[in-house]
Scaffold this motif. Structure first.
Motif, PDB file in Angstrom:
ATOM      1  N   GLU A 311      70.860 -29.452  -3.297  1.00 28.65           N
ATOM      2  CA  GLU A 311      71.029 -28.122  -3.886  1.00 28.65           C
ATOM      3  C   GLU A 311      71.192 -27.099  -2.766  1.00 28.65           C
ATOM      4  OE1 GLU A 311      71.246 -27.143  -7.116  1.00 28.65           O
ATOM      5  OE2 GLU A 311      71.176 -29.238  -7.762  1.00 28.65           O
ATOM      6  N   ARG A 312      72.402 -26.581  -2.592  1.00 26.98           N
ATOM      7  CA  ARG A 312      72.689 -25.614  -1.536  1.00 26.98           C
ATOM      8  C   ARG A 312      72.937 -24.211  -2.090  1.00 26.98           C
ATOM      9  NH1 ARG A 312      73.598 -28.586   3.130  1.00 26.98           N
ATOM     10  NH2 ARG A 312      73.950 -30.801   2.777  1.00 26.98           N
ATOM     11  N   ILE A 313      73.148 -24.107  -3.393  1.00 28.78           N
ATOM     12  CA  ILE A 313      73.380 -22.822  -4.043  1.00 28.78           C
ATOM     13  C   ILE A 313      72.165 -22.486  -4.878  1.00 28.78           C
ATOM     14  CG2 ILE A 313      74.839 -21.564  -5.673  1.00 28.78           C
ATOM     15  CD1 ILE A 313      77.146 -23.362  -4.868  1.00 28.78           C
ATOM     16  N   ASN A 314      71.657 -21.270  -4.753  1.00 33.86           N
ATOM     17  CA  ASN A 314      70.510 -20.859  -5.536  1.00 33.86           C
ATOM     18  C   ASN A 314      70.830 -20.910  -7.026  1.00 33.86           C
ATOM     19  OD1 ASN A 314      69.085 -20.383  -3.208  1.00 33.86           O
ATOM     20  ND2 ASN A 314      69.604 -18.211  -3.130  1.00 33.86           N
ATOM     21  N   THR A 315      69.832 -21.269  -7.810  1.00 29.68           N
ATOM     22  CA  THR A 315      70.030 -21.367  -9.253  1.00 29.68           C
ATOM     23  C   THR A 315      70.211 -19.971  -9.846  1.00 29.68           C
ATOM     24  OG1 THR A 315      68.554 -23.276  -9.190  1.00 29.68           O
ATOM     25  CG2 THR A 315      69.096 -22.366 -11.350  1.00 29.68           C
ATOM     26  N   PRO A 316      71.331 -19.716 -10.544  1.00 31.66           N
ATOM     27  CA  PRO A 316      71.615 -18.355 -11.026  1.00 31.66           C
ATOM     28  C   PRO A 316      70.891 -18.051 -12.334  1.00 31.66           C
ATOM     29  CG  PRO A 316      73.394 -19.819 -11.641  1.00 31.66           C
ATOM     30  CD  PRO A 316      72.436 -20.646 -10.832  1.00 31.66           C
ATOM     31  N   MET A 317      70.752 -16.739 -12.619  1.00 32.68           N
ATOM     32  CA  MET A 317      70.314 -16.295 -13.932  1.00 32.68           C
ATOM     33  C   MET A 317      71.485 -16.427 -14.903  1.00 32.68           C
ATOM     34  SD  MET A 317      67.170 -15.344 -14.006  1.00 32.68           S
ATOM     35  CE  MET A 317      65.838 -14.937 -12.860  1.00 32.68           C
ATOM     36  N   VAL A 318      71.208 -16.903 -16.115  1.00 35.66           N
ATOM     37  CA  VAL A 318      72.269 -17.088 -17.103  1.00 35.66           C
ATOM     38  C   VAL A 318      71.846 -16.491 -18.430  1.00 35.66           C
ATOM     39  CG1 VAL A 318      73.237 -19.169 -16.044  1.00 35.66           C
ATOM     40  CG2 VAL A 318      71.352 -19.387 -17.657  1.00 35.66           C
ATOM     41  N   ALA A 319      72.851 -16.159 -19.235  1.00 35.06           N
ATOM     42  CA  ALA A 319      72.572 -15.571 -20.542  1.00 35.06           C
ATOM     43  C   ALA A 319      72.175 -16.624 -21.567  1.00 35.06           C
ATOM     44  CB  ALA A 319      73.794 -14.782 -21.022  1.00 35.06           C
ATOM     45  N   SER A 320      72.820 -17.784 -21.489  1.00 32.63           N
ATOM     46  CA  SER A 320      72.498 -18.841 -22.450  1.00 32.63           C
ATOM     47  C   SER A 320      71.135 -19.431 -22.133  1.00 32.63           C
ATOM     48  CB  SER A 320      73.575 -19.931 -22.406  1.00 32.63           C
ATOM     49  OG  SER A 320      73.745 -20.404 -21.086  1.00 32.63           O
TER      50      SER A 320
END
Length: 879
Positions: A311-320
């Motif tokens: 995992e190299r990209i931070n986990t994003p905030m999502v609407a779903s």
């Protein structure tokens, strides 16, 4: 109830002195006796059928054919290559030839050895006998090149089938396959089956509830039709070519997927999947993919398990949102200093969260590996367990104390001891716990670098356990070392002790007469006359034990029931004498003892294994030894000694295994014969030499004299282990004239295996001689690599998932090149001489472990020679 005629036990085949033996107990109906027969373990049921006509009639309808090494009593034998195939085939054939096939409910057949040692005609015949109308469960581990005959499931055979598991074969169902109307579980592992073939199969399995696919590499698009209304569980793993999974099954609730890449997943918008376990091990930033895509694919998800390694990209905030999910996993770097510097994320509340468990907690600043909600249930509330001040009571039917004690005795030792710690009721039971197997493994102790600390923890735990035990009722006692012998009490049947070297085991503790198995390791043992403990002793194993000739003779003289004697590294012994009073002794194993002579007068000794210095063997003129495994460490040209001396010592020999490190004299022709020898293994180990190569002086073609001295030989195995080559290599010119030995025919020889085949001229000549003169030959296997790490003989790691990738025996560069020369020698000189009725099997180097380009790249990347390019310094002895 109608009167049933006769009793099963009064069979027509049981007689003694011309009189039929009659059953003197209650007259039970035949169907009850048949049911009793069905409850017997397979080995006992088959043996009963061999000695009684009545049980034979029952055997012909035995419902459970569990044909595995363990159930057939083959798991404890030390097999070599063809030996396993031979004994397994013989045993299965003997069992099934007396079975009608009628009434079979369960068939389990595990062929774990190399399939090239199995005649496919036997396998076809076995399946035709066992797969009949009424069968409910089929589990088959088959040869990798075998194609399962779908015709066996046509007609009435497939209608009753509820469970089908196929491993390591091809499966080609067609439209002509009948409906499998009762099939509820289908498991395919390493099976070659295509998309349309699998669709054809499952479309006829309308009752299917569970589908498991493992390493089925021919499947590209998996489609589950809407007809499978009962399908609730789908498990897909390591199907590396799979690109899409489309399911229209309306009630699919559990889905597990493991592979290297993300596949296109279509589970319908109204997916009922509630449990999802997914792992894409070659996919980067997989967590990001899941959180952005999966809420729409599995909207009703309740349990989610993710596996991610990059995992190299931070986990994003999502609407779903995952409105019902309960689990997740993450990770990252080290933190030191003031906790006030840690970041926070205000405004994010988790009001429904009740249980959190962090496994692998570390000092990472921006994440930890987390896993939610492994809820802790009560173990078993005994009479002293409480909750909220109230005692929990057992609400099930009352059971007597002896039944609870029996249930407690069936628990693993760690669980049984823990239960005794939290319950007075189980503590009373623990005081008579029968199986005290006190090893580091059973006590849950991991080996530590500091050996003294490790042993101190071990002693402390053993002492704590034994303090709460009365010693009464102990049947088995196994311990590495202990100061207390509370476990050795009257009635004990098995003792296994590994003790301090300076310790002298007190023989007075063995005063009882119930002891059947005694194993002592690393101590002194001084038995005296009148000990009285050995009258029922059937197995004795002494390893690194200080015991003299007279002391052992004293012990053996009273061990009239002894069947198995194993002596290893007992260095005070000089003369081993087995008295004629040991009429039941059938197995003797002696290794690494400084003996000068072994004399046995045991009349029924049938199996002898010896490895050590040269000794004088005296087994009596009427020796019944049929199996011999022998190695003399300090004896050069040992094969020459065997062929000239051994026939007179063991005249009834049927199976012979020879280990030799140095052969500088060619094996001579002799007049004496091994008249009963049908199985021969020869191991040449060149690793003990300075140059790690087998001596140049030895001519492999001279082994013809050994074949000539064995007129009824059925199986011949030659293994050559070496780290270099000194023999003359066969020329690349196919016109080269090879030597022959006319007039030496081997008419009974059927199976030949040469392991560690090389391009030495004399080895090629030996192989050609066998092909030209073994008139009954069925199979010849040429294995280019002597892979001693392949204990189960399943093949290279690149051809099977039963071995871990990279686990093949390592070769240095010289021997990898030699292995490829060996393959070319087979193609140029041998393949054209193979008769049409003989199967030639060539096992080439591993495309992963012995790939020079890959190993060179790794060496260049690491900047040093890697282990795969050097020969291990270990010396391998086959035992």
């Amino acid at each position: 109830m109608a009167k049933r005629k006769g009793t099963l036990l009064q069979g027509g085949g049981s007689s003694q002195g011309g009189k039929r033996l009659r059953y003197s107990g209650p007259d039970l109906p035949e169907d009850i006796w048949r049911h009793i027969h069905f409850l017997m373990p397979l080995r006992d049921a088959a043996r009963a059928a061999c000695i009684s006509q009545a049980f034979l009639r029952s055997w012909r309808h035995h419902p459970n054919l569990i044909l595995r090494k363990k159930t057939m009593g083959l798991e404890h034998k030390a097999y070599r290559r063809v030996g396993m195939a031979r004994d397994f085939t013989s045993t299965v054939h003997s069992i099934l030839k007396n079975h009608s096939g009628i009434g079979v409910k369960r068939l389990k057949l595990d062929i774990i050895y190399d399939h090239r040692n199995l005649n496919i005609c036997y396998l076809n015949n076995w399946l035709q006998i066992a797969i009949t109308p009424g069968i409910e469960e089929i589990t088959l581990l088959l040869p990798s090149k075998y194609t399962f005959p779908c015709s066996l499931l046509s007609g009435g055979n497939g209608r009753s089938l509820q469970y089908l598991k196929l491993v390591r074969c091809a499966f080609r169902p067609t439209a002509s396959l009948g409906f499998l109307s009762s099939l509820t579980k289908l498991h395919l592992c390493e099976v070659r089956i295509k998309d349309d073939e699998l669709t054809c199969l499952i479309s006829k399995s309308l009752a299917l509830k569970q589908l498991e696919l493992l390493n089925c590499r021919q499947i590209i698009c998996l489609k589950i039709p809407c007809l499978l209304e009962q399908l609730s569980c789908l498990n897909v793993s390591l199907c590396e070519n799979l690109q899409m999974i489309e399911s229209k099954a309306p009630n699919l609730s559990t889905f597990s997927y493991i592979s290297n890449l993300v596949v296109e997943l279509s589970l319908k918008q109204s997916s009922q999947v509630k449990t999802l376990d997914i792992d894409c091990y070659d996919e980067s930033n997989f967590l990001c993919h899941v959180i952005t895509k999966f809420p729409n694919i599995v909207p009703n998800l309740e349990t989610l398990t993710l596996h991610s390694i990059d995992e190299r990209i931070n986990t994003p905030m999502v609407a779903s949102k995952f409105l019902h999910v309960q689990q997740g996993e993450m990770k990252h770097d080290s933190v030191f200093g003031d906790a006030s510097n840690l970041r926070r994320m205000p405004g994010h509340k988790h009001e429904s969260l009740k249980d959190v468990e962090i496994i692998g907690f570390c000092s990472a600043t921006n994440g930890v590996i987390t896993s939610m909600a492994k809820r802790k249930g009560a173990f078993l509330q005994g009479d002293d367990t409480s909750q909220g001040g109230k005692r929990l009571r057992y609400s099930e039917p009352y059971l007597t104390e002896d039944i609870w004690r029996h249930i407690h005795s069936l628990m693993p030792l760690r669980d049984a001891a823990r239960a005794a710690c939290i319950s007075q009721a189980f503590l009373r039971s623990w005081r008579r716990y029968p199986n005290l197997i006190l090893t580091a493994g059973t006590l849950g102790l991991e080996l530590r670098k500091n050996w003294k600390v490790h042993m101190a923890r071990y002693f402390d735990r053993v002492d704590h356990i034994l303090k709460n035990h009365s010693g009464i009722g102990v049947k088995r006692f196994s311990v590495v070392a202990a100061s207390s012998y509370i476990g050795i009490a009257s009635g004990i049947e098995e003792i296994t002790l590994s003790l301090p070297p300076e310790y002298s085991f007190p023989c007075s503790l063995l005063s009882g007469r119930s002891l059947q198995h005694l194993e002592l390791v690393n101590c002194a043992f001084r038995p005296v006359a009148g000990l009285g403990c050995s009258r029922n002793l059937t197995k004795l194993h002494l390893h690194s034990v200080l015991i003299t000739d007279d002391e052992l003779a004293c012990l053996l003289s009273e061990s009239f029931a002894l069947k198995h004697l194993d002596l290893s590294d007992c260095r005070e012994m000089v003369y081993l004498k087995i008295p004629c009073s040991l009429e039941q002794l059938s197995y003797l194993d002696v290794s690494s003892c400084r003996l000068q002579m072994i004399e046995s007068k045991a009349p029924n000794l049938s199996s002898l294994s010896y490895s050590g210095n040269l000794v004088e063997l005296s087994l009596g003129q009427s020796s019944q030894v049929k199996t011999l495994d022998i190695e003399f460490y300090d004896k050069a040209n040992f094969l020459c000694y065997v062929i000239t001396k051994l026939q007179n010592i063991v005249p009834n020999l049927e199976s012979l295994t020879i280990h030799s490190d140095v052969e500088r004299i060619n094996t001579p022709m002799v007049d004496a014969k091994f008249l009963h020898l049908n199985y021969l293994e020869i191991y040449f180990d060149g690793l003990d030499g300075d140059d790690e190569a087998f001596p140049l002086e030895y001519d492999y073609l001279s082994l013809v004299s050994v074949l000539d001295a064995s007129p009824v030989l059925d199986t011949f195995i030659l293994s050559v282990q070496q780290g270099g080559m000194k023999h003359d290599l066969v020329s690349g010119d196919t016109t080269t004239i090879l030597r022959t030995m006319p007039g030496h025919k081997h008419e009974r020889l059927k199976e030949v295996m040469i392991i560690g085949f090389c391009s030495a001229t004399s080895m090629v000549e030996l192989t050609c001689h066998i092909l030209e003169n073994a008139t009954s030959l069925e199979t010849i296997t040429l294995d280019i690599v002597c892979d001693v790490d392949d204990l189960e003989d399943v093949g290279r790691c690149c051809t099977t998932t039963l071995r871990k990738t990279g686990s093949c025996y390592p070769l240095r560069r010289e021997m990898i090149l030699e292995a490829h020369r060996g393959v070319m020698a087979i193609e140029r000189y041998i393949r054209r001489k193979v008769p049409s009725n003989v199967e030639l099997i060539v096992r080439e180097p591993c495309t992963w472990c012995h790939d020079l380009e890959r190993l060179d790249a790794l060496e260049k990347e690491n900047g040093h020679i890697i282990p795969h390019l050097i020969l291990s310094l270990r010396t391998f002895h086959y035992c």
